[in-house]
Each structure stands twice: as C-alpha cells, then as structure tokens.
Design a protein around this motif. Sequence first.
Motif, PDB file in Angstrom:
ATOM      1  N   VAL A 101       6.051   9.932 -15.485  1.00  8.64           N
ATOM      2  CA  VAL A 101       6.951  11.176 -14.988  1.00  8.64           C
ATOM      3  C   VAL A 101       7.154  10.538 -13.539  1.00  8.64           C
ATOM      4  CG1 VAL A 101       6.751  12.731 -16.980  1.00  8.64           C
ATOM      5  CG2 VAL A 101       5.476  12.886 -14.584  1.00  8.64           C
ATOM      6  N   SER A 112      11.247  10.663 -17.087  1.00  8.81           N
ATOM      7  CA  SER A 112      10.212  10.315 -17.643  1.00  8.81           C
ATOM      8  C   SER A 112      10.555   9.122 -18.717  1.00  8.81           C
ATOM      9  CB  SER A 112       9.876  11.716 -18.586  1.00  8.81           C
ATOM     10  OG  SER A 112      10.737  11.843 -19.526  1.00  8.81           O
ATOM     11  N   TYR A 363       5.465  17.861 -20.014  1.00 10.75           N
ATOM     12  CA  TYR A 363       4.356  16.605 -20.070  1.00 10.75           C
ATOM     13  C   TYR A 363       3.150  17.290 -19.073  1.00 10.75           C
ATOM     14  CZ  TYR A 363       8.848  14.519 -20.967  1.00 10.75           C
ATOM     15  OH  TYR A 363      10.174  14.111 -21.228  1.00 10.75           O
TER      16      TYR A 363
END
Length: 388
Positions: A101, A112, A363
């Motif tokens: 990311v 990402s 994430y």
Amino acid sequence: MKRTNTGANLPVLRSHNAALVLDLLRAADRDGISRLELAEGTGLTPQAVSKITARLRAEGLVTEAGRRASTGGKPRTVLRLVPSAAHAVGLQLDRDELTAVLVDLAGTVVASRTRPLDLSGSVPDVVEAATDEVRALLEHELEHETERVLGVGVGMPGPLDHWSGVPGRVTGAPRWEGVPLRAELGERLGLTVVLDKDTNAAALGLALRGRPTGSQDSASGSGSGSGSGSDSGSEAAESFAYLHLGTGLGAGLVLGGTLHRGARTGAGEFGHQVVQLDGPACSCGNRGCIEALCLAAVARGELDEAARVLGTGAANLVRLLDVDQVLLGGRTVAAAGETFVRGVRAVIGDDAVYVALADAGSYPVAEGAAQLVLAPLFGRMDGDRLGQ
C-alpha cells in the motif's frame, strides 16, 4: 543489543520539537491549527513555534489554510499538514499473499497492490517480488520523481529481529533465518526500510488510530459503533492485545501506550502457547499449540471451536497482562466476525474486558507497516506514547 536507527531521512526529523508540532498538525486534520495553539499544545514558546513552522513550510509539509475570525484581536493564521507532501509504502509478506500500500502523511491509503506469494518457497523469489511490487506501486501512483517517499515498512510473520532487520526461523518458512531482508530491500530500492512482525505493525496502526471502535454490547459483535463495553474512552490505546488470525496466529501488544516488542523483539508469539500436551503437531515444532488447534478447527469448518480455542489463549493473556481490551483481526476472523467475537468474549467471561473486531482499515498489516516509517516523523515510536 545495539539498535539500528531507521526512519525517514528528512531534515525536520533532527528536531524532537518539530515532531511535536507535526503531531498536533496531523491531529488537527484539515481544520488546521494556529501557531498560538501549537505553542500551547507543545509547551514551546511562540518564537520557537514560528521558527519550526517556517522550516516545515519550506519543506512543503505544512501550508497556510486561511485565517480564523477575530475575537477581538488580530485574526490568527491557521496552518495545516499537507498530506500529499510525502508518502510511505507498507508491505505485508503473508504466507500466501503479498500486499503493498502507498499511504500519505495522514495515513490515508492512496493505492494498493496484491499478488499471490509463497513465503516458504524461494527467498530470492520473494525478495524480487517485493521489490517489483514496491517499484510498480511508486511508478504508477507518483507523478513526479521529486515526490518524496520516506521509506518502506515491512510486516511479516515472526520470529524476527526488529532492530537488525533480520528474520529468525519464521514459523512455516525456516529458510528466512538469518536473511538480511531489511538491508537487501533497502539496497534494491534505494529507500529506508523498516522490518517488524506483522502483528506489531497492525497493533501500531491501531494505536495510532486512537480509540479502537467496536461495540461490546452489539448483538452482531461486528465491531462497529462507539463501543460501550469499556469506559476507557480516549484511553483505549493505552493497553490492548491485538490477536491476528489468518494463515497463522499471533498477537501485537500495546502496553502503557507503547508497542511492546520485548527485549529481543520476540514478544507476541501468541499462537505458540502449548495448551494440549498431546495435541497435534504445529509448524513451529511443538505439539498442541493454540495456532495448530485453531487452524485445524477452521479447516474442519468448526468456527465455534476455533473461537473457543482463540478465547482460551485470549483469557490467558488477559490474566497474565491485565489488559482490558482484546481486538480481533485477520482474514479468518474477518470472514466470521460475529462468531469469533462472541466465542472469545464467552471464554474470557469478564464484562470489564472489551472484545471487538479491530477497526484497522482494509489492509491492517500493510497500513501498520507504513506507520513504521511515518510514526517517527510525528514522534510516535519506540518509547513514545502512541495514543492521542
């Protein structure tokens, strides 16, 4: 053990006072903050704040954002952080997947990338894949070569030595033992690289977000809402355990407002508590580890049993460390959040302990890994309190 200095290579980082100012600017978000408020918030003199903000403006990290209406005196100029002035990369090396990311100074994910990965396979192939993904991310997302990239944070399963940047005998992937991963990636990319365990990275990201969100009383246990099971409020980032169940099981610990790695940076090997002496073999070499029991239950489709096993380990952790917050994350948990929150909460059996899904972004490990690079810029790393 000698600690190797890592982090962003910017002139402003030479000043602790500049970090204090930047942290307040970050917390103020787009509303901005005046120099007088910065002086009050940091304890610095107005003159010192003026010098620091002048340097930050020259660096392009801060800009003027208008003036506040006068309350009887001269209208105050408002300053704010420029999130796009610099970026950091967060990289997660999971056992079966690589995630990269790109985040800005505010910690917002700009882009990402994800691809399959075999962490237990060829080490050179994994290093090459990581290098390629970081390069591709930067080439596709940053328009100008002059845009600053402060570094790359990497989160991967442990054990590993955070200070030297070298993995140990990674559970299920022993080929990584002794590989100078941080140095090799840094040389390939020409960037500062910081390495930490995946669970530590995720816990750091959670702490920097401030109050963990979730609802202790929610019937769904989905972790949404303001969270009524704990009265700790803004103190929620002071001490908590983050339990990550995905391809493996580990913990990230924030104790007393600081990320706890342990003297040898080996804290958080939560999944390898032995709870059944004659239990199934674990990839770590022992038998009856919580990770082996939990993953076996998941593989059989017995999620209630997996939650019970996870809760057993969580209850041990609560009793050992006296933490009153347990946050759950990872792919396996996310797929059945209600089941895991309910099961862990039932085994702990203490209404004073807040149990919820972690609000860690899309994430959690990769975003937390990026914070390994960003946090020092705001004075929020080793030894510093992480919460607002």
